[in-house]
Design an enzyme around this catalytic site. Structure first.
Site, PDB file in Angstrom:
ATOM      1  N   CYS A 118      12.307   9.277 -16.424  1.00 51.04           N
ATOM      2  CA  CYS A 118      12.253   7.713 -16.001  1.00 51.04           C
ATOM      3  C   CYS A 118      12.395   7.566 -14.498  1.00 51.04           C
ATOM      4  O   CYS A 118      12.671   8.613 -13.772  1.00 51.04           O
ATOM      5  CB  CYS A 118      13.279   7.130 -16.728  1.00 51.04           C
ATOM      6  N   CYS A 163      15.207   9.078 -12.276  1.00 50.59           N
ATOM      7  CA  CYS A 163      15.364  10.318 -12.091  1.00 50.59           C
ATOM      8  C   CYS A 163      14.301  10.485 -10.550  1.00 50.59           C
ATOM      9  O   CYS A 163      14.885  11.047  -9.641  1.00 50.59           O
ATOM     10  CB  CYS A 163      14.047  11.257 -12.907  1.00 50.59           C
ATOM     11  N   ASP A 222     -16.527  -5.019  12.716  1.00 52.37           N
ATOM     12  CA  ASP A 222     -17.234  -4.593  13.894  1.00 52.37           C
ATOM     13  C   ASP A 222     -18.958  -4.834  13.392  1.00 52.37           C
ATOM     14  O   ASP A 222     -19.073  -5.048  12.377  1.00 52.37           O
ATOM     15  CB  ASP A 222     -17.020  -2.982  13.844  1.00 52.37           C
TER      16      ASP A 222
END
Length: 764
Positions: A13, A16, A443
């Protein structure tokens, strides 16, 4: 500074992952840690002079998990992702089947008398209570054993003072099992002391079925979750399966089939019709039509001739060619794409880090709530069995699986979907930031425009257009000027027969002079014509009109006779206008930056439908423009393709590089567009919005589930409404919440880019 990817084992989970991140962050030299619960992986950026890979692995081991360095992208292809997914889901499937085999009869026997189901005589009646209880105990043991991982990991993390989801399951199921054993002793005590009331009471409250059912339902959810996880990375899996295992190489004039790992740079390879191109390279002989859709997302095949670049993993649809290998192994474009996507799914968006922080404190808080709820119910006069049921239910329903899966599942599906459409998202943070940008800065050259000049107008004077083009190309053929190439290319396309030029001479700032069969010829600007007494007044109006459209005019003459003019310009890409219009419709401000003069910039602005353009800017000016916009509180996307765009790409909140651009621009960017199509900016922003919407939905349901579930499980509404959950129902609800979050993330697979109206830009 180095960034390394690791495989992590033992996580269940987000508590952890939060524990690992917190533990590693304390190491001296660690700059950034991102643990991904979904892929069981970790990306660590660290100073190699202060900490090494061995120390990182040892620290993870000390925390209670396993870690190993990931293999490079090219090597990872040897182990097919679907095999790993099948292996994970296969293990869960075996655990699930075994659990069901024992849980079904356990449930039937335990609930049989209550529901009026027929039971064997030796299991019914007060006199058989001990046999009944011991049978349930024996049926529960295999379920406990096959799912022992929950207990081993859960209690290990609990002892490390970092409880996780497994800790909640282990405590809940373990408490129910332990209470069942306690009940067997009480039944034995009752028989020994002729206390049949005690025998009856504890034979009704064994809880073995709850202990087994919790584990079985959790495993059922994990099985569906493992299968769904495999689907989240389908696009990445397809990429990793593109490279063929072998290649046909020409060595010593002989064709031979070798392993793809044995191909070296400089090898001559043979690619036949229907074959996958093994590595990156350049066509040296032959012709082919190549399907590059898996790499760029472009649906139409691309024609490849001599000197044409080909990419490993693409498919030769028709034709035959030989190629020289220019990049192999981890250096190929495909390997780099896989690495980029892998790193993106291993990184964390800010919203994910917030969820992990919450999960890190969530489990200890839940354990505290379970204990407090049990104590309160005992103090209120309820029996121990009732309080135990409440505590177990709180522990089981509160598992933060859904919370931990909410973000990584959506990010993995989103980045995979982007890769399938030729959009490489290099970090989860960029994906999140992109959804709420205010300004898109473009650009000009290579981004809005094609990036290379082409012939746009041929206006002859008393000769045919073909004759003017042939004459002009003959003069320009020997020139190295950028404007000469498009004229020669145009003549080549028209199959023109060029004339031989002698006495060739280039005049700086004017053009070219030479001779054709003893006749003087001229090609250049108005200055060249004036210097040689050639009247150009006839084209004054045309030159003014063409110049205002951003086109460059070249004059061509023979002796004193003007043959005509040819206009050359860098044209707007077919999809740029629609892309800019769509970005504007999305409420974004679109600005074009260019180093070109104001007149040319203004012409492109009109053709592309832009509202704002800033012309004659140097590379540092582009970066300064980005900073100015950010100082106004705006989030800025910069889209570019050149070396001069790199500072602006790095400065912007999200930098997007056109794929055909330079390596330095791609390195500086957060997102790379493989197709060099400006409309993919629209797709990228739309995908970002879809992913973030999906993450919010996932987090909402994960949080609301716990906000509602915990009070109900704790018995808050029991006094007023009689609402109280059974631990088995809690386990089923918890599993369903995790599966529903993953299923919701999978909906992103249905994301489709908007259709493009290619006719929006008129031809120049």
């Amino acid at each position: 500074m180095e960034k390394v990817l690791f495989e992590i084992t033992g996580m269940t989970c987000s508590a952890c992952s939060a524990r690992i991140e917190k533990g590693l962050s304390k190491l001296d030299g660690i700059c950034e840690v991102n643990v991904n619960l979904l892929t069981n992986s970790m990306a660590v950026s660290f100073d190699t002079e202060r900490v090494n890979i061995g120390q990182i692995v040892k620290t993870v081991d000390d925390i209670g998990y396993g870690a190993s360095q990931k293999a490079p992208a090219a090597k990872k292809q040897e182990t097919k992702p679907e095999v790993m997914v099948q292996s994970e889901s296969g293990v869960m499937k075996n655990r699930l089947i075994t659990s069901i085999i024992f849980t079904v009869p356990l449930f039937y026997i335990s609930m049989g008398e209550m529901l009026g189901w027929p039971l064997p005589g030796f299991l019914s009646g007060m006199e058989n209570a001990m046999i009944y209880a011991f049978t349930l105990f024996l049926l529960t043991l295999p379920v406990i054993f096959i799912n022992r991982k929950y207990f081993l990991t859960g209690f290990k993390n609990l002892f490390h003072l970092s409880p996780n989801m497994d800790s909640l399951i282990a405590i809940g199921s373990g408490a129910a099992f332990a209470y069942g054993i306690y009940a067997i002793y009480k039944i034995g005590w009752g028989f020994g002391h002729s206390d049949m009331a005690m025998v009856h009471k504890f034979s009704m409250d064994l809880y073995f079925e709850s202990a087994a059912m919790i584990l079985t339902l959790i495993t059922l959810g994990k099985f569906f979750e493992a299968r769904a996880k495999g689907r989240t990375s389908e696009a990445i899996t397809k990429l990793m399966n593109l490279t063929p295992k072998t290649a046909i190489v020409v060595r010593g004039g002989v064709e031979q089939e070798i392993s793809i790992d044995d191909v070296i740079v400089g090898d001559t390879l043979v690619v036949k019709e229907g074959d996958s191109i093994p590595v990156d390279g350049v066509v040296t002989d032959g012709y082919a039509s190549v399907d590059e859709s898996a790499i760029t997302g472009e649906s139409l095949p691309v024609e490849k001739q001599v000197d044409g670049k080909v990419t490993g993993g693409t498919i030769n649809q028709s034709g035959y060619f030989q190629m020289e290998a220019t990049a192999v192994g981890v250096d190929t474009a495909l390997a780099k794409i896989i690495q980029l996507v892998d790193e993106a799914t291993s990184s964390k968006a800010p919203i994910a880090k917030l969820a992990d922080k919450i999960s890190g404190v969530f489990v200890p808080v839940v354990i505290a709530i379970a204990i407090c709820a049990a104590v309160i119910w005992v103090l209120l006069g309820y029996d121990f069995e009732f309080a135990l049921t409440v505590a177990i239910t709180v522990l089981v329903i509160s598992c933060p699986c859904a919370l931990g899966l909410a973000t990584p599942t959506a990010i993995m599906v989103g980045t995979g979907k982007g890769a399938a459409n030729g959009i490489l998202i290099k970090s989860a943070e960029a994906l999140e930031t992109l959804h709420n940008v205010d300004v898109v800065v473009l650009d000009k050259t290579g981004t809005v425009t094609e990036g290379k000049p082409v012939v746009t107008d041929i206006i002859p004077n008393n000769v045919s257009g073909d004759e003017l083009l042939t004459f002009a190309a003959s003069i320009e053929k020997k020139s190295g000027h950028p404007l000469a190439a498009p004229i020669v290319a145009k003549a080549h396309d028209a199959n023109a027969m060029l004339k031989e030029i002698t006495d060739y001479k280039q005049i700086a700032g004017q053009g070219i002079v030479g001779n054709v069969n003893g006749t003087a010829v001229f090609g250049g600007n108005r200055k060249l014509m004036a210097a040689n007494g050639i009247d150009t007044a006839i084209y004054d109006q045309a030159e003014n009109t063409l110049s205002n459209d951003g086109k460059t005019i070249l004059y061509f003459a023979r002796e004193k006779v003007l043959l005509g003019i040819i206009a050359v310009a860098d044209t707007v890409k077919p999809t740029s206008g629609e892309a800019i219009a769509e970005l504007t419709r999305m409420g974004l401000e679109v600005v074009m930056l260019t180093g070109d003069n104001t007149r040319t910039a203004e012409a492109i602005r009109k053709q592309a439908g832009l509202k704002k353009v800033v012309a004659e800017v140097l590379p540092e000016d582009k970066e300064r423009e980005i900073r100015t916009l950010q100082a106004q509180g705006k989030k800025v996307v910069m889209v570019g393709d050149g070396i001069n765009d790199a500072p602006a790409l790095a400065r912007s909140d999200v930098g997007i590089a056109i794929g055909a651009g330079t390596d330095i621009a791609i390195e500086s960017a957060d997102i790379v567009l493989m197709k060099s199509d400006l409309y993919d900016v629209v797709t990228a922003i739309s995908l970002s919005k879809a992913v973030m919407r999906n993450i919010r939905q996932n987090l909402f349901w994960a949080f609301i589930y716990n906000i509602i579930g915990i009070p109900v499980a704790a018995g808050v509404f029991y006094g007023a409404f009689g609402w109280l959950l059974n631990p088995m129902i809690a386990a089923g609800a918890m599993s369903f919440s995790s599966v529903s979050v993953v299923a919701n993330a999978l909906r992103l697979n249905f994301f489709q880019p908007k259709n493009i109206n290619h006719n929006r830009i008129r031809p120049l």
